[in-house]
Write a protein that holds these residues in place. Structure first.
Motif, PDB file in Angstrom:
ATOM      1  N   GLU A 235     -13.956 -30.399  88.049  1.00 32.16           N
ATOM      2  CA  GLU A 235     -13.787 -29.211  88.874  1.00 32.16           C
ATOM      3  C   GLU A 235     -14.386 -27.973  88.227  1.00 32.16           C
ATOM      4  O   GLU A 235     -14.378 -26.891  88.809  1.00 32.16           O
ATOM      5  CB  GLU A 235     -12.291 -28.966  89.149  1.00 32.16           C
ATOM      6  N   GLY A 236     -14.895 -28.115  86.985  1.00 32.17           N
ATOM      7  CA  GLY A 236     -15.519 -26.995  86.297  1.00 32.17           C
ATOM      8  C   GLY A 236     -14.598 -26.236  85.372  1.00 32.17           C
ATOM      9  O   GLY A 236     -15.012 -25.252  84.744  1.00 32.17           O
ATOM     10  N   THR A 237     -13.350 -26.676  85.242  1.00 25.79           N
ATOM     11  CA  THR A 237     -12.400 -26.011  84.347  1.00 25.79           C
ATOM     12  C   THR A 237     -12.749 -26.309  82.894  1.00 25.79           C
ATOM     13  O   THR A 237     -13.050 -27.447  82.534  1.00 25.79           O
ATOM     14  CB  THR A 237     -10.961 -26.490  84.637  1.00 25.79           C
ATOM     15  N   ILE A 238     -12.695 -25.252  82.052  1.00 24.29           N
ATOM     16  CA  ILE A 238     -12.989 -25.419  80.625  1.00 24.29           C
ATOM     17  C   ILE A 238     -11.671 -25.603  79.870  1.00 24.29           C
ATOM     18  O   ILE A 238     -10.746 -24.792  80.010  1.00 24.29           O
ATOM     19  CB  ILE A 238     -13.747 -24.197  80.071  1.00 24.29           C
ATOM     20  N   ILE A 239     -11.598 -26.679  79.075  1.00 31.26           N
ATOM     21  CA  ILE A 239     -10.380 -27.010  78.322  1.00 31.26           C
ATOM     22  C   ILE A 239     -10.677 -26.927  76.834  1.00 31.26           C
ATOM     23  O   ILE A 239     -11.678 -27.467  76.354  1.00 31.26           O
ATOM     24  CB  ILE A 239      -9.886 -28.421  78.689  1.00 31.26           C
ATOM     25  N   THR A 240      -9.809 -26.249  76.076  1.00 24.30           N
ATOM     26  CA  THR A 240      -9.995 -26.097  74.626  1.00 24.30           C
ATOM     27  C   THR A 240      -9.423 -27.305  73.892  1.00 24.30           C
ATOM     28  O   THR A 240      -8.558 -28.016  74.415  1.00 24.30           O
ATOM     29  CB  THR A 240      -9.308 -24.825  74.133  1.00 24.30           C
ATOM     30  N   PRO A 241      -9.849 -27.531  72.662  1.00 20.01           N
ATOM     31  CA  PRO A 241      -9.401 -28.719  71.903  1.00 20.01           C
ATOM     32  C   PRO A 241      -7.905 -28.765  71.650  1.00 20.01           C
ATOM     33  O   PRO A 241      -7.356 -29.853  71.482  1.00 20.01           O
ATOM     34  CB  PRO A 241     -10.182 -28.610  70.585  1.00 20.01           C
ATOM     35  N   THR A 242      -7.236 -27.605  71.596  1.00 15.82           N
ATOM     36  CA  THR A 242      -5.808 -27.620  71.300  1.00 15.82           C
ATOM     37  C   THR A 242      -5.027 -28.411  72.346  1.00 15.82           C
ATOM     38  O   THR A 242      -3.921 -28.889  72.067  1.00 15.82           O
ATOM     39  CB  THR A 242      -5.252 -26.183  71.235  1.00 15.82           C
ATOM     40  N   GLU A 243      -5.594 -28.588  73.532  1.00 13.33           N
ATOM     41  CA  GLU A 243      -4.895 -29.288  74.597  1.00 13.33           C
ATOM     42  C   GLU A 243      -5.096 -30.800  74.530  1.00 13.33           C
ATOM     43  O   GLU A 243      -4.188 -31.558  74.879  1.00 13.33           O
ATOM     44  CB  GLU A 243      -5.355 -28.766  75.962  1.00 13.33           C
ATOM     45  N   PHE A 244      -6.271 -31.265  74.106  1.00 13.24           N
ATOM     46  CA  PHE A 244      -6.529 -32.710  74.176  1.00 13.24           C
ATOM     47  C   PHE A 244      -6.735 -33.392  72.829  1.00 13.24           C
ATOM     48  O   PHE A 244      -6.627 -34.616  72.738  1.00 13.24           O
ATOM     49  CB  PHE A 244      -7.725 -33.000  75.094  1.00 13.24           C
ATOM     50  N   ILE A 245      -7.033 -32.627  71.780  1.00 14.38           N
ATOM     51  CA  ILE A 245      -7.257 -33.264  70.468  1.00 14.38           C
ATOM     52  C   ILE A 245      -5.992 -33.934  69.930  1.00 14.38           C
ATOM     53  O   ILE A 245      -6.059 -35.063  69.412  1.00 14.38           O
ATOM     54  CB  ILE A 245      -7.815 -32.250  69.452  1.00 14.38           C
ATOM     55  N   PRO A 246      -4.792 -33.325  70.004  1.00 15.59           N
ATOM     56  CA  PRO A 246      -3.586 -34.032  69.524  1.00 15.59           C
ATOM     57  C   PRO A 246      -3.384 -35.375  70.219  1.00 15.59           C
ATOM     58  O   PRO A 246      -3.021 -36.370  69.578  1.00 15.59           O
ATOM     59  CB  PRO A 246      -2.454 -33.046  69.845  1.00 15.59           C
ATOM     60  N   ALA A 247      -3.624 -35.430  71.528  1.00 19.45           N
ATOM     61  CA  ALA A 247      -3.491 -36.699  72.253  1.00 19.45           C
ATOM     62  C   ALA A 247      -4.536 -37.697  71.778  1.00 19.45           C
ATOM     63  O   ALA A 247      -4.257 -38.894  71.627  1.00 19.45           O
ATOM     64  CB  ALA A 247      -3.633 -36.461  73.746  1.00 19.45           C
ATOM     65  N   ALA A 248      -5.763 -37.215  71.538  1.00 17.41           N
ATOM     66  CA  ALA A 248      -6.832 -38.103  71.054  1.00 17.41           C
ATOM     67  C   ALA A 248      -6.487 -38.678  69.687  1.00 17.41           C
ATOM     68  O   ALA A 248      -6.769 -39.848  69.411  1.00 17.41           O
ATOM     69  CB  ALA A 248      -8.150 -37.334  70.982  1.00 17.41           C
ATOM     70  N   GLU A 249      -5.852 -37.880  68.824  1.00 14.33           N
ATOM     71  CA  GLU A 249      -5.469 -38.368  67.499  1.00 14.33           C
ATOM     72  C   GLU A 249      -4.373 -39.427  67.606  1.00 14.33           C
ATOM     73  O   GLU A 249      -4.403 -40.436  66.903  1.00 14.33           O
ATOM     74  CB  GLU A 249      -4.987 -37.196  66.637  1.00 14.33           C
ATOM     75  N   ARG A 250      -3.413 -39.211  68.494  1.00 16.61           N
ATOM     76  CA  ARG A 250      -2.306 -40.167  68.637  1.00 16.61           C
ATOM     77  C   ARG A 250      -2.745 -41.452  69.317  1.00 16.61           C
ATOM     78  O   ARG A 250      -2.183 -42.521  69.061  1.00 16.61           O
ATOM     79  CB  ARG A 250      -1.155 -39.526  69.421  1.00 16.61           C
ATOM     80  N   MET A 251      -3.741 -41.370  70.194  1.00 17.68           N
ATOM     81  CA  MET A 251      -4.145 -42.535  70.989  1.00 17.68           C
ATOM     82  C   MET A 251      -5.388 -43.231  70.446  1.00 17.68           C
ATOM     83  O   MET A 251      -5.949 -44.114  71.094  1.00 17.68           O
ATOM     84  CB  MET A 251      -4.386 -42.122  72.443  1.00 17.68           C
ATOM     85  N   GLY A 252      -5.861 -42.846  69.252  1.00 15.72           N
ATOM     86  CA  GLY A 252      -6.953 -43.563  68.604  1.00 15.72           C
ATOM     87  C   GLY A 252      -8.335 -43.252  69.137  1.00 15.72           C
ATOM     88  O   GLY A 252      -9.269 -44.040  68.947  1.00 15.72           O
ATOM     89  N   LEU A 253      -8.505 -42.099  69.782  1.00 12.82           N
ATOM     90  CA  LEU A 253      -9.814 -41.727  70.332  1.00 12.82           C
ATOM     91  C   LEU A 253     -10.517 -40.666  69.501  1.00 12.82           C
ATOM     92  O   LEU A 253     -11.643 -40.285  69.816  1.00 12.82           O
ATOM     93  CB  LEU A 253      -9.641 -41.207  71.775  1.00 12.82           C
ATOM     94  N   ILE A 254      -9.868 -40.199  68.448  1.00  8.40           N
ATOM     95  CA  ILE A 254     -10.397 -39.047  67.715  1.00  8.40           C
ATOM     96  C   ILE A 254     -11.666 -39.377  66.937  1.00  8.40           C
ATOM     97  O   ILE A 254     -12.540 -38.530  66.771  1.00  8.40           O
ATOM     98  CB  ILE A 254      -9.314 -38.473  66.762  1.00  8.40           C
ATOM     99  N   HIS A 255     -11.810 -40.618  66.457  1.00  6.34           N
ATOM    100  CA  HIS A 255     -13.011 -40.956  65.673  1.00  6.34           C
ATOM    101  C   HIS A 255     -14.263 -40.847  66.542  1.00  6.34           C
ATOM    102  O   HIS A 255     -15.308 -40.383  66.080  1.00  6.34           O
ATOM    103  CB  HIS A 255     -12.882 -42.370  65.099  1.00  6.34           C
ATOM    104  N   GLY A 256     -14.145 -41.272  67.796  1.00  3.42           N
ATOM    105  CA  GLY A 256     -15.285 -41.137  68.705  1.00  3.42           C
ATOM    106  C   GLY A 256     -15.650 -39.681  68.938  1.00  3.42           C
ATOM    107  O   GLY A 256     -16.830 -39.326  69.040  1.00  3.42           O
TER     108      GLY A 256
END
Length: 608
Positions: free
Chosen positions: A388-409
């Motif tokens: 939709e064009g919304t800009i999201i900062t890392p503080t919102e999705f990086i913690p989830a990526a670290e917990r769910m094993g996606l952070i290395h990518g």
């Protein structure tokens, strides 16, 4: 022709006439039979056969005279017929010439007869051969029957075992998850009426740090440990409720028609019993604790599937673990961990799609030399753009990526695209350098170093134009591994900055040993620097110590001219904040901001 194994069979000659015995023995010897035993009456026949009862295969046949003393031929024939699990031994009857012989009138499948006085050697040989082949065939048939019966028995045992394992755990004998869910489903079906209130509770029991026993003592010891734990829990419960094993060290106790107070009481009994339990391994005593989560059917959300009840109890157990372990926790949809897990599952597909469809992008914020006013370098910051064009900062999705094993990518994506960005800059911007943020677990990825090295070689970008940032807390968590990896990456020519410096409690101790080039002072000390004397003292101390160690300092969150003046007076090398420029996708846009009126004329900032 008989085989040699058949010729080695024992032949019993049951006769009293010495002339007949000698004749038969000689004829058998000529036929190749050397193992003959003599019986003078019926009792001796039985004695010889008894001696070979456990090895009846060694017996060949009995050549018996019809008029042998103390012998009933019909009884002998019946006993050696092989029926009712008796021994099968063929009989060769030497009958008298009398036409009134009783033996001749009784048919039987296990004997053959010859006239005692008129048989020939050829007739004897053919008859013996026939009876031995008959015995051999009978033995084969018996073995096949035994094998078939054994297979049938084994199959019945296997079927019974499989039927048991379908419903139970093999190690502990407890119900498995499928059986537990079936029991809960029955409760839910009974409670499906609109006017019927749901009852019952579920306890989710997790042994704290059970994996340590497997690691230290091995899985076999771990299994013995689990069996003892289950015995203790069963003894404590005294047949109350349904106990099931649903994971390696995870168990569920289902209490039907029970309220929360009852569940809490049982949970405390289990927790206390295991808290005092000691598992002995040699001279070492292992003590354990358990975390217990409790969910109930009597909740705000009407539960429709057993998995929902188990999931809620598991989430409550996670809360017990996150709050110190060895605790009992009631499920609540408002728990932080519960909300966090829901957010994680919300973000996983978004992050995956962003990596796959290139919805991630970089923005750049200037880091300014506070003495000269020049832009020293830029920090590359990650952003995510939704469909939709919304800009999201890392503080919102990086913690989830670290917990769910996606952070290395994500780490590798940022490194590759930041270096590609430098390689694509025109020649007049070839002096531009970037700071790249790494996650708290970046150095656990073995592909990190090869990726950086390969990317630098492919793009011909100078390693000196790249500075990697790692937070102080991440560095402290795994100091040895982090230090080793930093030294290896620095050997390529890259630099390092320690981000959020001062946020931890051991900052100065680790800074003494940490191989970084820059120290970024945490923004919490900078934001109120103009109004807080304590912050000024702390920032001055951090700068002086860093300078003494040969490291340059960077102040984050610089937002007003007064803060710039104080930082310059302290001697801080670089500043970063909105006053110098907001993160942007274009470097030129940053350079064109009118910031020269922020300081007195002699201290105006100059941008390259």
């Amino acid at each position: 022709m008989l085989s040699e194994s058949l010729k080695r069979k024992i032949i019993i000659i049951a006769e009293t006439d010495e002339r007949v015995i000698a004749q038969i023995s000689q004829q058998l010897l000529e036929l190749g039979f050397t193992h003959c035993l003599l019986a003078k009456n019926g009792q001796e026949i039985y004695r010889i056969v008894r001696d070979y009862y456990d090895n009846s295969d060694a017996l060949g046949l009995v050549i018996v005279s019809e008029d042998l003393p103390d012998c009933s031929i019909n009884e002998l024939r019946q006993v050696f017929s092989g029926s009712q699990q008796e021994v099968f031994v063929p009989l060769l009857l030497l009958k008298n010439d009398s036409a009134n012989s009783d033996v001749a009138k009784i048919p039987s499948a296990n004997h053959f007869s010859l006239p005692k006085k008129t048989y020939t050697a050829i007739e004897l040989g053919l008859t013996v051969n026939f009876l031995l082949l008959l015995k051999n065939e009978q033995q084969l048939r018996c073995k096949q029957q035994e094998r078939l019966l054994t297979q049938l028995a084994e199959r019945k045992v296997l079927d019974a075992k499989l039927k048991y394992l379908v419903a139970h755990d093999e190690l502990t004998g407890l119900l498995n998850r499928n059986s537990l869910e079936q029991h809960i489903r029955l409760t839910l079906n009974r409670n499906s009426g609109k006017t019927f209130k749901q009852e019952s509770v579920l306890l989710f029991i997790d042994i704290d740090r059970f994996s340590l026993i497997n690691e230290l003592e091995g899985f076999e010891v771990g299994d013995r440990f689990l069996v003892q734990v289950i015995c203790l829990i069963r003894e404590t419960l005294n047949s109350t409720g349904l106990l099931a094993r649903i994971g390696s060290d995870e168990f569920c106790l289902y209490l039907e028609n029970a309220d929360m107070a009852t569940a809490l009481a049982w949970a405390e009994k289990i927790r206390s019993a295991l808290d005092s339990f000691r598992f002995m391994m040699g001279k070492v005593a292992y003590s354990i604790t358990v975390s217990i989560g409790i969910s109930t059917l009597k909740s705000a959300k009407f539960i429709l599937h057993p998995g929902e009840l188990i999931s809620q109890a598991h989430q409550a157990c996670c809360m017990a673990k996150s709050n110190g372990r060895n605790m009992i926790w009631e499920y609540s949809s408002q728990d932080t961990v519960v909300k966090e897990r829901h957010r994680d599952f919300f973000w996983v597909p978004i992050i995956r799609d962003a990596l796959h469809d290139q919805h991630l992008f970089l923005v750049f914020q200037p880091i300014v030399n506070l003495m000269s006013g020049d832009v020293s370098h830029y920090e590359a910051l990650l952003r995510l753009r939704t469909e939709e064009g919304t800009i999201i900062t890392p503080t919102e999705f990086i913690p989830a990526a670290e917990r769910m094993g996606l952070i290395h990518g994500i780490d590798l994506w940022v490194i590759e695209h930041a270096i590609d960005y430098l390689a694509a800059l025109p020649d007049h911007l070839a002096n531009i350098s970037l700071t790249i943020n790494l996650s708290s677990v970046a150095f656990q990825d073995k592909s990190l170093l090869p990726t950086i090295k390969q990317k630098l070689e492919m793009t011909w970008v100078s390693a000196e134009r790249i500075t990697f940032e790692i937070t102080e807390t991440a560095a402290v968590d795994n100091f040895q591994q982090t230090s080793l990896m930093i030294n290896q990456i620095r050997a390529l020519g890259c630099r390092f900055a320690l981000d959020d410096f001062g946020s931890g409690f051991s900052s100065f101790n680790y800074l003494k040993k940490f191989p970084v080039d820059y120290v970024k002072i945490d923004g919490q000390f900078i934001q109120n620097l103009a109004n807080d004397e304590t912050d000024r003292v702390l920032v001055r101390s951090m700068h002086q110590i860093a300078k003494k160690m040969g490291k340059k300092t960077i102040a984050e969150f610089v937002e007003c001219p007064k803060t710039i003046e104080i930082l310059r007076e302290i001697g801080i090398n670089y500043g970063q904040g909105y006053i110098f420029g907001r993160p942007s996708e274009q470097l030129l846009a940053i350079n064109s901001l009118p910031l020269t009126n922020l300081l007195p004329k002699q201290d105006k900032l100059r941008f390259s």
